[in-house]
Motif scaffolding. Structure first.
Motif, mmCIF file in Angstrom:
data_model
loop_
_atom_site.group_PDB
_atom_site.id
_atom_site.type_symbol
_atom_site.label_atom_id
_atom_site.label_comp_id
_atom_site.label_asym_id
_atom_site.label_seq_id
_atom_site.Cartn_x
_atom_site.Cartn_y
_atom_site.Cartn_z
ATOM 1 N N PHE A 374 -3.015 35.399 33.545
ATOM 2 C CA PHE A 374 -3.086 34.015 34.002
ATOM 3 C C PHE A 374 -1.842 33.214 33.610
ATOM 4 C CE2 PHE A 374 -7.570 35.326 33.494
ATOM 5 C CZ PHE A 374 -7.966 35.196 34.820
ATOM 6 N N GLY A 375 -0.763 33.904 33.295
ATOM 7 C CA GLY A 375 0.474 33.206 32.969
ATOM 8 C C GLY A 375 1.021 32.442 34.163
ATOM 9 N N PRO A 376 1.845 31.437 33.927
ATOM 10 C CA PRO A 376 2.386 30.646 35.031
ATOM 11 C C PRO A 376 3.321 31.476 35.908
ATOM 12 C CG PRO A 376 3.446 30.068 32.967
ATOM 13 C CD PRO A 376 2.313 30.974 32.612
ATOM 14 N N PRO A 377 3.381 31.171 37.209
ATOM 15 C CA PRO A 377 4.261 31.923 38.108
ATOM 16 C C PRO A 377 5.726 31.585 37.855
ATOM 17 C CG PRO A 377 3.206 30.131 39.287
ATOM 18 C CD PRO A 377 2.594 30.160 37.927
ATOM 19 N N VAL A 378 6.596 32.579 37.982
ATOM 20 C CA VAL A 378 8.024 32.368 37.770
ATOM 21 C C VAL A 378 8.860 32.818 38.971
ATOM 22 C CG1 VAL A 378 7.889 32.535 35.261
ATOM 23 C CG2 VAL A 378 8.234 34.607 36.590
ATOM 24 N N ARG A 379 8.255 33.535 39.915
ATOM 25 C CA ARG A 379 9.000 33.976 41.097
ATOM 26 C C ARG A 379 8.029 34.171 42.250
ATOM 27 N NH1 ARG A 379 11.864 39.890 41.513
ATOM 28 N NH2 ARG A 379 9.731 40.402 40.861
ATOM 29 N N LEU A 380 8.462 33.781 43.437
ATOM 30 C CA LEU A 380 7.696 33.996 44.660
ATOM 31 C C LEU A 380 8.561 34.778 45.631
ATOM 32 C CD1 LEU A 380 5.327 33.534 46.640
ATOM 33 C CD2 LEU A 380 6.373 31.325 47.217
ATOM 34 N N GLU A 381 8.165 36.016 45.921
ATOM 35 C CA GLU A 381 8.857 36.838 46.905
ATOM 36 C C GLU A 381 8.102 36.759 48.229
ATOM 37 O OE1 GLU A 381 10.421 40.802 45.059
ATOM 38 O OE2 GLU A 381 8.573 40.249 44.013
ATOM 39 N N VAL A 382 8.832 36.521 49.279
ATOM 40 C CA VAL A 382 8.207 36.405 50.599
ATOM 41 C C VAL A 382 9.003 37.221 51.597
ATOM 42 C CG1 VAL A 382 7.279 34.102 50.127
ATOM 43 C CG2 VAL A 382 9.541 34.318 51.168
ATOM 44 N N ALA A 383 8.329 37.630 52.663
ATOM 45 C CA ALA A 383 9.025 38.303 53.750
ATOM 46 C C ALA A 383 10.008 37.321 54.377
ATOM 47 C CB ALA A 383 8.024 38.790 54.789
#
Length: 801
Positions: A374-383
């Motif tokens: 449940f750690g905070p998000p640090v990266r969002l990979e998208v198509a």
């Protein structure tokens, strides 16, 4: 357009990411930094404060551990500023360790030249240096001389490395940015500037990765009849097979999660693949958003074999997300699917562990591991094809910034290429297999001799993976467990395999009535859960299990066997650079010293008394022990070479070189005319070859089929040279917050082997990478040192001694 949503959580099952060489937990909570640790009583096994000469500083410390094919050398957690940068030097966690070996600055005969001022910009940034290391991994994937499936493997390693870099290092920078923690360190860039440079460089590297896969590796695989296909490329028979697989294996476990005022935005687990789906009523109306998690308990690729008309066997791999996307109509019956896009979230992977609390360490760690994902998000990979309005919703709901977004052309999450590498049996497309050699001194002759009999003759230095782990270190522990004359076995266990013969031998020894003491480091990152299991297994067998010192991680690789021989006791020892892990011993390059030398035996006895009891040992004979003695011991020996000027020689082989005090000592050595050769696999903050500062310093990096993992230290030339091996890298965490040990190697055959290895690595005709003073790395053409060592040791093309 989409309706606003609230934050929520989805079903917490199946959150462990796939495509890993070992089990991983996907994310964990950030590590708020506060004050240094103090001792706290334990319920099950006593935890002790590290011995100290004065008041022990208090900090809350985050736990850490390391990487798969990159194992323990994955990117590490941010340095604890309070300990390493401020109070640690004034109030050491253990007493200053003095050693009788090597020169000392108090020696009247030692004259160190006066220091020249060093420029402020003398350090390279460690985060950007790590990205340079991963770029070198990518270079191996780009090399057409590398076997094809090995190129695909290096792409998977590159992707896995980058995941861990964001989970740990980028997460730490974001925490510093949010909390405003000051950093008093020369050459340190502000977190905002670092994050911007990291985002820019990562985007360029991922573009390179995608290009080499799409334009080089995938077409080359197709020429070898290995295809990654889309649903539209399947023939009718293949589609029917895949429909059956979807209906029977995938559809029952899929759970579309709508997002509307009645359905909050779901929790997105770290490193999981997800489909963002936009639907609406068939007769029109408002667009609605839903998320589908790609199950991580099914293969990423479904293999379809086909025999062509000319009799050639072709393997076609269909990504599971393609299979799901082709059947979205079954998941949203009666609705029109407008668009769908693949995305992936990386989360902070630090555990917040307060060792001051009066509770069992294992229970506390298990609780924190449950919270890790449940750690905070640090990266969002998208198509890369994602629409702007879908991306805007994801960024908003995940509470991320635009520079946290990485658009990926082509296939998302190339760590999955491990599946293809392991699933395709094409030896011609991989590195040729080899069988590790049994060290000549352990080879069975007409009259077999025990390991102990051989060690009574002389020390033995083994070099993995060229020398077999099973016929050397593993045999040492197994024979100790079975030998009726062995009274006790003591061993530090940092990482091991899931079916560990080392653990089995320790269990057998305990059940046979021997005293078995095992220090299990339960805080080894990403292996915490496995090590908790090993600790309990060993305890049930009757072993004495301890978890080390409060506030320190025990990283040293040491084993001690106590044996009754007639009327006296003899001690047999192993000190190594790698873990007691039979599987990684075939992939990681490491050294191990096996010896019956009384001084080493006495040193390890003292060290285990520090680790398991209340000893305040202050001196060692053939060991340098952190957290204090390693840095001081290395700098003392550098100063000894400085006094020799141009006659001096320093050669260091490490995974990372970050510590500023040691770097400055190396700069002074170079200015004094000492030849300084550095072999650094990963991070290097030193600038070599800068006129007037580091003219005499060279930095090389060797990457290849084996992960260069050994730490070797040489000071001096010819017969006067000192050689040391051990577990410590030259980083703050190793020198200040870990128990590490280096052992002095004295056997002439062993020092000769270390000399030949270092000479090979620094030879003008040896390939690899070389660092320039401006921070850029250049590839060198020449002999592959790992192939040379394979021929020399395994094929016995050259003598080993």
């Amino acid at each position: 357009m989409f309706r606003p949503a609230q934050t929520g959580h989805d079903d917490p099952v199946d959150e462990t990411p796939t495509g890993r060489s070992r089990p991983r937990n996907s994310a964990q909570r950030p590590d708020p930094q506060s004050a240094p640790p103090k001792a706290a009583p334990r319920k099950a096994a006593p935890r002790r404060a590290a011995p100290a000469t004065g008041a022990t500083p208090r900090v809350r410390r985050a736990t850490k551990a390391a990487a798969p094919a990159t194992g323990e050398d994955a990117p590490q957690a941010p340095e604890e500023v309070t300990m390493s940068d401020t109070v640690a030097e004034q109030t050491p966690l253990v007493p200053t360790q003095k050693t009788t070996a090597g020169p000392s600055p108090e020696d009247d005969a030692l004259v160190v030249p006066s220091e020249k001022p060093l420029p402020e910009d003398r350090y390279l940034n460690r985060e950007l240096s790590w990205l340079d290391f991963n770029a070198r991994v990518l270079t191996l994937a780009e090399d057409p001389a590398t076997p094809l499936l090995e190129r695909a493997k290096f792409l998977a390693i590159f992707a896995s490395n980058l995941d861990e870099f964001y989970m740990v290092r980028v997460a730490g920078l974001k925490r510093r940015l949010q909390t405003g923690i000051p950093v008093r360190r020369p050459g340190f860039l502000p977190p905002t500037e670092q994050l911007e440079q990291i985002a820019e460089r990562t985007t360029a590297l991922v573009a390179r990765q995608s290009r080499v896969f799409a334009e080089e590796i995938a077409p080359a695989m197709a020429e070898e009849h290995i295809h990654i296909v889309r649903w539209s490329e399947l023939d009718p028979a293949e589609r029917e097979r895949m429909r059956t697989s979807f209906r029977e294996q995938i559809f029952p476990v899929l759970t579309p999660l709508a997002v509307d005022p009645a359905h909050p935005f779901p929790y997105i687990s770290g490193l999981s693949l997800n489909l963002a789906v936009v639907v609406r009523e068939r007769d029109g109306g408002q667009e609605l958003f839903a998320r589908i998690k790609v199950p991580n308990n099914v293969p990423r690729f479904y293999a379809l074999d086909r025999i062509t008309r000319d009799g050639v066997r072709t393997v076609r791999f269909l990504p599971v997300e393609e299979l799901i996307a082709a059947h979205l109509g079954q998941l949203f019956s009666g609705m029109q699917v407008v668009e769908h896009h693949l995305f992936r979230v990386t989360r902070n992977a630090e555990v917040e562990l307060d060792e001051d609390r009066d509770e069992d360490l294992l229970q506390a760690l298990e609780r924190e591991l449950a919270r890790r994902r449940f750690g905070p998000p640090v990266r969002l990979e998208v198509a890369a094809s994602i629409s702007d309005h879908v991306l805007e919703l994801l960024v908003r709901e995940l509470d991320m910034d635009s520079h946290d977004v990485l658009r990926v052309p082509g296939l998302l999450d190339l760590t999955a290429l491990w599946e293809i590498y392991n699933g395709v049996d094409r030896p011609a497309l991989k590195d040729p297999p080899f069988v590790p050699a049994t060290h000549p001194h352990f080879a069975e002759g007409e009259t077999p001799r025990s390991v102990f009999a051989r060690l009574r003759d002389h020390d033995i230095l083994v070099h993995h993976p060229y020398h077999s782990f099973s016929t050397s270190v593993q045999r040492f522990v197994e024979q100790a467990a079975a030998d009726p004359h062995v009274l006790a076995i003591k061993l530090t266990l940092y990482r091991t395999s899931g079916d560990s013969p080392i653990v089995d031998a320790l269990v057998d020894a305990a059940e046979a009535g021997k005293q078995v003491v095992v220090l299990v480091e339960v805080k080894a990152r990403f292996d915490e859960k496995a090590n908790i299991g090993w600790a309990r297994t060993l305890e049930r067998a009757g072993c004495h299990v301890v978890y080390g010192l409060v506030g320190l991680k025990t990283h040293t690789k040491t084993a001690l066997v106590v044996r009754q021989e007639g009327n006296h006791i003899r001690r047999y020892c192993h000190v190594g650079t790698g873990n007691y892990h039979p599987k990684t011993a075939r992939l990681y390059e490491d050294y191990g010293l096996l010896t019956a030398d009384p001084e080493v035996g006495a040193d390890l006895t003292d060290l285990f008394n520090v680790l398991t009891g209340y000893s305040r040992q202050t001196s060692y004979r053939r060991l340098l022990v952190a957290p204090h003695g390693v840095r001081r011991g290395i700098i003392d020996r550098i100063d000894g070479e400085i006094a020799l000027g141009e006659r001096g020689l320093i050669q260091l082989k490490v995974n990372s070189l970050v510590d500023e005090e040691i770097i400055d000592s190396l700069y002074r050595a170079g200015q004094a005319g000492v030849s300084v050769d550095l072999i650094v696999r990963g991070i290097c903050a030193l600038r070599p070859g800068v006129p007037g500062m580091s003219d005499n310093i060279r930095v090389r990096s060797v990457l290849g089929r084996f992960l260069e993992h050994s730490r070797v230290f040489r000071f001096g030339r010819d017969a006067a040279a000192e050689y040391w091996i051990g577990s410590a890298d030259l980083m703050h965490r190793n020198l200040d917050r870990r128990v590490e040990a280096l052992v002095k190697v004295t056997d002439p055959a062993a020092t000769g082997e270390l000399d030949r290895m270092l000479t090979l690595m620094m030879s003008d005709d040896t390939g690899g990478f070389e660092l320039s003073g401006d921070g850029t790395w250049h590839r060198r053409q020449g002999r592959n040192p790992q192939e040379v060592l394979l021929r020399r040791i395994v094929d016995r093309a050259e003598p080993t001694t």
